[in-house]
Structures are given as structure tokens and as C-alpha cells.
Design an enzyme around this catalytic site. Structure first.
Site, PDB file in Angstrom:
ATOM      1  N   THR A 137       2.154 119.398   0.490  1.00 37.68           N
ATOM      2  CA  THR A 137       0.960 120.238   0.550  1.00 37.68           C
ATOM      3  C   THR A 137       1.314 121.722   0.591  1.00 37.68           C
ATOM      4  O   THR A 137       2.419 122.079   1.021  1.00 37.68           O
ATOM      5  CB  THR A 137       0.156 119.877   1.826  1.00 37.68           C
ATOM      6  OG1 THR A 137      -0.789 120.892   2.114  1.00 37.68           O
ATOM      7  CG2 THR A 137       1.067 119.745   3.051  1.00 37.68           C
ATOM      8  N   ASP A 138       0.362 122.573   0.188  1.00 43.58           N
ATOM      9  CA  ASP A 138       0.587 124.029   0.319  1.00 43.58           C
ATOM     10  C   ASP A 138       0.498 124.466   1.781  1.00 43.58           C
ATOM     11  O   ASP A 138       0.868 125.592   2.109  1.00 43.58           O
ATOM     12  CB  ASP A 138      -0.414 124.812  -0.545  1.00 43.58           C
ATOM     13  CG  ASP A 138      -1.869 124.582  -0.174  1.00 43.58           C
ATOM     14  OD1 ASP A 138      -2.150 123.741   0.712  1.00 43.58           O
ATOM     15  OD2 ASP A 138      -2.742 125.251  -0.769  1.00 43.58           O
ATOM     16  N   GLU A 139       0.014 123.571   2.665  1.00 41.83           N
ATOM     17  CA  GLU A 139      -0.159 123.968   4.073  1.00 41.83           C
ATOM     18  C   GLU A 139       1.178 124.227   4.762  1.00 41.83           C
ATOM     19  O   GLU A 139       1.223 124.855   5.815  1.00 41.83           O
ATOM     20  CB  GLU A 139      -0.990 122.917   4.818  1.00 41.83           C
ATOM     21  CG  GLU A 139      -2.332 122.708   4.147  1.00 41.83           C
ATOM     22  CD  GLU A 139      -3.342 121.918   4.961  1.00 41.83           C
ATOM     23  OE1 GLU A 139      -3.241 121.887   6.192  1.00 41.83           O
ATOM     24  OE2 GLU A 139      -4.241 121.326   4.325  1.00 41.83           O
ATOM     25  N   TYR A 162      -0.005 118.542  11.494  1.00 40.57           N
ATOM     26  CA  TYR A 162       0.062 117.923  10.159  1.00 40.57           C
ATOM     27  C   TYR A 162       1.016 118.696   9.259  1.00 40.57           C
ATOM     28  O   TYR A 162       1.964 118.137   8.688  1.00 40.57           O
ATOM     29  CB  TYR A 162      -1.340 117.868   9.526  1.00 40.57           C
ATOM     30  CG  TYR A 162      -1.317 117.644   8.026  1.00 40.57           C
ATOM     31  CD1 TYR A 162      -0.830 116.444   7.484  1.00 40.57           C
ATOM     32  CD2 TYR A 162      -1.752 118.626   7.132  1.00 40.57           C
ATOM     33  CE1 TYR A 162      -0.785 116.240   6.111  1.00 40.57           C
ATOM     34  CE2 TYR A 162      -1.716 118.433   5.767  1.00 40.57           C
ATOM     35  CZ  TYR A 162      -1.227 117.233   5.253  1.00 40.57           C
ATOM     36  OH  TYR A 162      -1.186 117.040   3.895  1.00 40.57           O
ATOM     37  N   LYS A 166       4.666 117.641   7.597  1.00 34.28           N
ATOM     38  CA  LYS A 166       4.934 117.621   6.142  1.00 34.28           C
ATOM     39  C   LYS A 166       6.104 118.560   5.811  1.00 34.28           C
ATOM     40  O   LYS A 166       6.936 118.248   4.966  1.00 34.28           O
ATOM     41  CB  LYS A 166       3.686 118.044   5.348  1.00 34.28           C
ATOM     42  CG  LYS A 166       2.531 117.063   5.374  1.00 34.28           C
ATOM     43  CD  LYS A 166       2.831 115.719   4.729  1.00 34.28           C
ATOM     44  CE  LYS A 166       3.007 115.772   3.230  1.00 34.28           C
ATOM     45  NZ  LYS A 166       3.144 114.419   2.644  1.00 34.28           N
TER      46      LYS A 166
HETATM   47  P1  NAD Z   1      -5.082 109.644   2.403  1.00 34.98           P
HETATM   48  O1  NAD Z   1      -5.156 109.839   3.879  1.00 34.98           O
HETATM   49  O2  NAD Z   1      -6.331 109.467   1.616  1.00 34.98           O
HETATM   50  O3  NAD Z   1      -4.140 108.381   2.057  1.00 34.98           O
HETATM   51  C1  NAD Z   1      -2.945 108.139   2.715  1.00 34.98           C
HETATM   52  C2  NAD Z   1      -2.545 106.704   2.426  1.00 34.98           C
HETATM   53  O4  NAD Z   1      -1.286 106.456   3.065  1.00 34.98           O
HETATM   54  C3  NAD Z   1      -3.528 105.659   2.978  1.00 34.98           C
HETATM   55  O5  NAD Z   1      -3.780 104.679   1.992  1.00 34.98           O
HETATM   56  C4  NAD Z   1      -2.799 105.069   4.174  1.00 34.98           C
HETATM   57  O6  NAD Z   1      -3.147 103.714   4.434  1.00 34.98           O
HETATM   58  C5  NAD Z   1      -1.349 105.208   3.750  1.00 34.98           C
HETATM   59  N1  NAD Z   1      -0.437 105.257   4.895  1.00 34.98           N
HETATM   60  C6  NAD Z   1      -0.552 106.040   6.002  1.00 34.98           C
HETATM   61  N2  NAD Z   1       0.455 105.781   6.855  1.00 34.98           N
HETATM   62  C7  NAD Z   1       1.235 104.834   6.261  1.00 34.98           C
HETATM   63  C8  NAD Z   1       2.430 104.177   6.639  1.00 34.98           C
HETATM   64  N3  NAD Z   1       3.022 104.417   7.815  1.00 34.98           N
HETATM   65  N4  NAD Z   1       2.977 103.287   5.784  1.00 34.98           N
HETATM   66  C9  NAD Z   1       2.384 103.023   4.593  1.00 34.98           C
HETATM   67  N5  NAD Z   1       1.236 103.580   4.204  1.00 34.98           N
HETATM   68  C10 NAD Z   1       0.675 104.501   5.017  1.00 34.98           C
HETATM   69  O7  NAD Z   1      -4.246 110.889   1.895  1.00 34.98           O
HETATM   70  P2  NAD Z   1      -4.316 111.667   0.507  1.00 34.98           P
HETATM   71  O8  NAD Z   1      -5.314 112.765   0.642  1.00 34.98           O
HETATM   72  O9  NAD Z   1      -4.427 110.699  -0.602  1.00 34.98           O
HETATM   73  O10 NAD Z   1      -2.882 112.359   0.499  1.00 34.98           O
HETATM   74  C11 NAD Z   1      -1.765 111.699  -0.096  1.00 34.98           C
HETATM   75  C12 NAD Z   1      -0.548 112.599   0.014  1.00 34.98           C
HETATM   76  O11 NAD Z   1      -0.793 113.838  -0.631  1.00 34.98           O
HETATM   77  C13 NAD Z   1      -0.153 112.927   1.444  1.00 34.98           C
HETATM   78  O12 NAD Z   1       1.243 112.901   1.537  1.00 34.98           O
HETATM   79  C14 NAD Z   1      -0.678 114.334   1.660  1.00 34.98           C
HETATM   80  O13 NAD Z   1       0.099 115.035   2.605  1.00 34.98           O
HETATM   81  C15 NAD Z   1      -0.536 114.908   0.265  1.00 34.98           C
HETATM   82  N6  NAD Z   1      -1.489 115.975  -0.090  1.00 34.98           N
HETATM   83  C16 NAD Z   1      -2.834 115.823   0.123  1.00 34.98           C
HETATM   84  C17 NAD Z   1      -3.703 116.829  -0.253  1.00 34.98           C
HETATM   85  C18 NAD Z   1      -5.210 116.676  -0.074  1.00 34.98           C
HETATM   86  O14 NAD Z   1      -5.954 117.625  -0.304  1.00 34.98           O
HETATM   87  N7  NAD Z   1      -5.720 115.505   0.286  1.00 34.98           N
HETATM   88  C19 NAD Z   1      -3.221 118.011  -0.826  1.00 34.98           C
HETATM   89  C20 NAD Z   1      -1.832 118.128  -1.029  1.00 34.98           C
HETATM   90  C21 NAD Z   1      -0.984 117.109  -0.668  1.00 34.98           C
HETATM   91  P1  TYD Z   2     -10.230 119.787   5.367  1.00 36.25           P
HETATM   92  O1  TYD Z   2     -11.018 119.085   4.323  1.00 36.25           O
HETATM   93  O2  TYD Z   2     -10.015 119.118   6.682  1.00 36.25           O
HETATM   94  O3  TYD Z   2      -8.837 120.185   4.701  1.00 36.25           O
HETATM   95  P2  TYD Z   2      -7.639 121.150   5.263  1.00 36.25           P
HETATM   96  O4  TYD Z   2      -7.851 121.395   6.699  1.00 36.25           O
HETATM   97  O5  TYD Z   2      -6.445 120.308   5.008  1.00 36.25           O
HETATM   98  O6  TYD Z   2      -7.705 122.384   4.433  1.00 36.25           O
HETATM   99  O7  TYD Z   2     -10.900 121.175   5.659  1.00 36.25           O
HETATM  100  C1  TYD Z   2     -11.112 122.127   4.612  1.00 36.25           C
HETATM  101  C2  TYD Z   2     -11.693 123.391   5.247  1.00 36.25           C
HETATM  102  O8  TYD Z   2     -13.013 123.100   5.738  1.00 36.25           O
HETATM  103  C3  TYD Z   2     -10.908 123.880   6.454  1.00 36.25           C
HETATM  104  O9  TYD Z   2     -10.912 125.304   6.443  1.00 36.25           O
HETATM  105  C4  TYD Z   2     -11.703 123.373   7.648  1.00 36.25           C
HETATM  106  C5  TYD Z   2     -13.132 123.348   7.144  1.00 36.25           C
HETATM  107  N1  TYD Z   2     -14.024 122.299   7.675  1.00 36.25           N
HETATM  108  C6  TYD Z   2     -15.303 122.649   8.140  1.00 36.25           C
HETATM  109  O10 TYD Z   2     -15.705 123.827   8.143  1.00 36.25           O
HETATM  110  N2  TYD Z   2     -16.119 121.634   8.588  1.00 36.25           N
HETATM  111  C7  TYD Z   2     -15.705 120.323   8.621  1.00 36.25           C
HETATM  112  O11 TYD Z   2     -16.493 119.451   9.086  1.00 36.25           O
HETATM  113  C8  TYD Z   2     -14.396 119.990   8.141  1.00 36.25           C
HETATM  114  C9  TYD Z   2     -13.905 118.561   8.144  1.00 36.25           C
HETATM  115  C10 TYD Z   2     -13.592 121.029   7.661  1.00 36.25           C
END
Ligand code: NAD
Ligand code: TYD
Length: 354
Positions: A137-139, A162, A166
């Protein structure tokens, strides 16, 4: 181009992993093994559209389970591992960091050890094609001020449990490349949105609450900025990197769609008004609530490298992607009910101290 036919995806019952599987299975000659623990965020309902595909297999395994992971990797004999399994929600990492340390750090460590042993057992030809691709992630870069962008060389400065977990996993992956010569690539992406996202994250949470006429919680003043990317565009970028990315490189992936949270919530309210007209504006449901502890102000990605070197471009604008997303959630309320009925009430998360 790598000759990849067999791919293990971890976390493929989640939001981005399932989009990657849809993308990979659309290629006639690729087989996928999905390894997922099925946590609160992983559901078989998310995999229904491809679960019967003969080129798809699923194993319910925790990536921390050494024996089960080693058996699965050795038996499937992949050409590549696409590692997405993680605890992914910042607010939950504030309430309880333990699982983030377990899965994101120790789970990645276990996977790296298994991948290295497996890689060392391959013949030279298969070794030359093998890739361990780590999805991050960019975080990890921390917060930007009003100006500037994250590049591939921005120093890491994570703020939340988190993003710190990561960041740690990214460092482990690079160490396994540098020290043990495991062929790895790390990608760092901005905020994703789209179908099948668990409704605890901003966009699906606001859609679900608005549809139910519930207050729409905006943290602080709503002026934090995120850079939004449609999930299928992220999956396409990851598959491009899988086949054509250079081992040892890092690629930033982003949508060039910076919006304040309040702008995002306004846009959802206005698009919903077009799709499901309401007597009063959905905007009237907006409620400003206590800010998230350690809330990063702004994320924005410079994604020139992946654009210039691999020719990847996002297809969706924020407006087209958001329209698709809202329509999908309106049409798939059964999915929302199925994935939330056991473990999730929609209540505010992330205000407790660890
Ligand atoms: P998500 O929470 O929707 O899915 C995560 C999946 O991992 C789930 O299916 C869960 O069951 C599985 N999982 C969790 N713990 C596990 C374990 N111990 N063993 C096996 N499986 C396990 O997450 P996502 O949004 O699809 O994100 C996927 C990846 O991309 C993550 O690594 C996250 O850090 C990264 N990412 C997410 C975003 C975003 O905006 N969602 C952005 C950049 C990077
Ligand atoms: P989120 O979807 O949790 O992603 P991330 O924290 O990984 O960026 O949140 C996106 C943005 O929205 C973040 O600045 C927090 C804000 N937010 C709210 O304002 N209200 C909400 O109920 C949630 C879940 C997030």
C-alpha cells in the site's frame, strides 16, 4: 515476458485478490490456486463467479500455518506467488493490532521462507521464470502535506499499526531478495474501490448506510485526501507486473484521482439521488464524527514508472468507476447481507486504544 501458467494467489477471497483471479482466469492458459483463511473479510460468495472454473482451485489455509502452506506450495508447484492475504483495515488495526502483526508480518515471513525453499528446489529454467510478488500500500510512506507525490524512492514513515505492519512485510520481502536471491517485486498502491469491497471501508460503507437512510459518518472535517483507483485497474496493473515487471523493482500504482473524503461522500450522495431518487438529499445524512487517531492527511501516488515502463493506464475515471460501484452495490444487496451478517454491525471502529 515471463512464461507463467500456474499462479498461487493468497487472499483471493477478498476484494483485490478476487479481482486478480477474475483477470487471470480470463487468460485461457493460466491456472490459479487461491489460498485464503476466510477471515471476516474473506467470503466464498466473493468467488462464486469463478469457483466452478476447471482452472481454479481453493484451499482454506492460514498463511501462518507452516506445514499447510509448505504442502500447498509444493503440491501445486507454482510459477509465481501473488501475495495479497492481509489484515487490511486501518480502524481495526487501532482496535486490535495483534492480528495485523500475526498475518501481515509473521504470515509474510512464513510465506517467504516456504517460497525460498520451494524456489531452491526448482531447476534453473523454472527458477529463471519464478516470481514472488508482494502487494502493498501507499500508506507505508506516511502522510503527505498539501503538495508532492509518493514515488518509488519516498522513505517509509508509516503511521498506523496497519501501515507499519505492511511496511515491515515490504522490508522482509526486499531482504529475501537481497540476502537469499528470491526473485521478488513489491507494488504499492493507493486506495481501491469497486465491487466486492467489504462494507467497512469508506465507499461501500457510505453507499450501504445511505441506502438504509442511516447517518453517513465523516471523520474530522472530511478534508483528508485519498487517491482512488478502481479495483479492476489495480488488478490489471498487478497482472502486468506479474508477466513483465523487472525482478527487484518496486512499482507505485495509483489513479491520479485525488479527492477529499467529503468530496467522495458528496459524489456518492449525488449519484445515488440519480439512481434511487429520495425526497430529501442524501447529503442531509452526513454527520461529522470524531477523527481517527493518527489520521494521515493526504496520499497521492506518482505512477509514471509503471506507465512509462510497462504501459499500464487506468481505464476508469473516478466518476465512471463510482457509478459502476454504486450500481453494483444496489444490485448485490444479497452479497452485502451475506458477508456482514455474522461479524459486522456497521458500528464505528478505530476509537479504542490498543
Ligand atoms: P481484504 O481485507 O478485502 O482481503 C484480504 C483477504 O485476505 C481476505 O480474503 C482474508 O480472508 C484473507 N486473509 C486474511 N488473513 C489471512 C491469513 N492469515 N491467511 C490467509 N488468508 C488471509 O483486503 P484487500 O482490500 O483485498 O487487500 C488485499 C491486499 O492489497 C492487502 O495486502 C492490502 O494491504 C493491499 N492493498 C489494499 C488496498 C485497498 O485499498 N484495499 C490498497 C493497496 C494495497
Ligand atoms: P478507509 O476506506 O478506511 O481507507 P484508508 O484508511 O486505508 O485510507 O478510509 C478512507 C478515508 O475515509 C480515510 O481518510 C478515513 C475516512 N473515513 C471516514 O471519514 N468515515 C468512515 O466511516 C470511514 C470508514 C473512513
Amino acid at each position: 515476458m515471463r512464461a507463467i501458467k500456474k499462479v498461487i494467489i493468497t487472499g483471493g477471497a477478498g476484494f483485490i485478490g478476487s479481482a486478480c483471479i477474475r483477470n487471470l482466469l480470463s487468460r485461457e492458459d493460466v491456472e490459479v490456486l487461491n489460498i485464503d483463511k476466510l477471515t471476516y473479510a474473506g467470503h466464498l460468495e466473493t468467488t462464486e463467479s469463478f469457483s466452478k472454473n476447471p482452472r481454479y482451485r481453493f484451499l482454506q489455509i492460514d498463511i501462518c500455518d507452516k506445514n499447510a502452506i509448505a504442502k500447498a506450495v509444493n503440491e501445486f508447484s507454482p510459477d509465481a506467488i501473488l501475495h495479497l492475504a492481509a489484515e487490511s483495515h486501518v480502524d481495526r488495526s487501532i482496535d486490535g493490532p495483534d492480528q495485523f502483526i500475526e498475518t501481515n508480518i509473521l504470515g509474510t515471513y512464513n510465506l517467504l521462507k516456504t517460497a525460498l525453499r520451494y524456489y531452491q528446489s526448482l531447476d534453473a529454467k523454472r527458477q529463471s521464470q519464478f516470481l514472488f510478488q508482494h502487494i502493498s500500500t501507499d500508506e507505508v510512506f506516511g502522510s503527505l502535506g498539501q503538495d508532492g507525490y509518493f514515488t518509488e524512492t519516498t522513505p517509509y514513515q508509516p503511521s498506523s499499526p496497519y501501515s507499519a505492519s505492511k511496511a515491515c512485510s515490504d522490508h522482509l520481502v526486499r531482504a529475501w531478495l537481497t540476502t537469499f536471491k528470491l526473485p521478488t517485486i513489491v507494488t504499492n498502491c493507493s486506495n481501491n474501490y469497486g465491487p466486492y469491497q467489504f462494507p467497512e471501508k469508506l465507499i461501500p460503507l457510505i453507499i450501504s448506510k445511505a441506502v438504509n437512510q442511516e447517518p453517513l459518518p465523516v471523520y474530522g472535517k472530511g478534508d483528508n485526501v485519498r487517491d482512488w483507483l478502481y479495483v479492476d485497474d489495480h488488478a490489471a496493473a498487478l497482472v502486468e507486473v506479474l508477466f513483465r515487471g523487472v525482478v527487484g523493482e518496486t512499482y507505485n500504482i495509483g489513479g491520479k484521482n485525488e479527492k477529499t473524503n467529503l468530496e467522495v461522500v458528496h459524489l456518492i450522495c449525488d449519484l445515488l439521488q440519480e439512481l434511487v431518487p429520495n425526497k430529501s438529499s442524501y447529503r442531509d445524512l452526513i454527520t461529522f464524527v470524531e477523527d481517527r487517531p493518527g489520521h494521515d492527511l493526504r496520499y497521492a501516488i506518482d505512477c509514471q514508472k509503471i506507465q512509462n515502463e510497462l504501459g499500464w493506464q487506468p481505464k476508469e475515471t473516478f466518476e465512471t468507476g463510482l457509478k459502476r460501484t454504486i450500481s453494483w452495490y444496489l444490485d448485490n444487496q444479497n452479497w452485502v447481507r451475506a458477508v456482514t451478517e455474522q461479524d459486522y454491525s456497521g458500528d464505528r471502529l478505530g476509537l479504542k486504544t490498543a
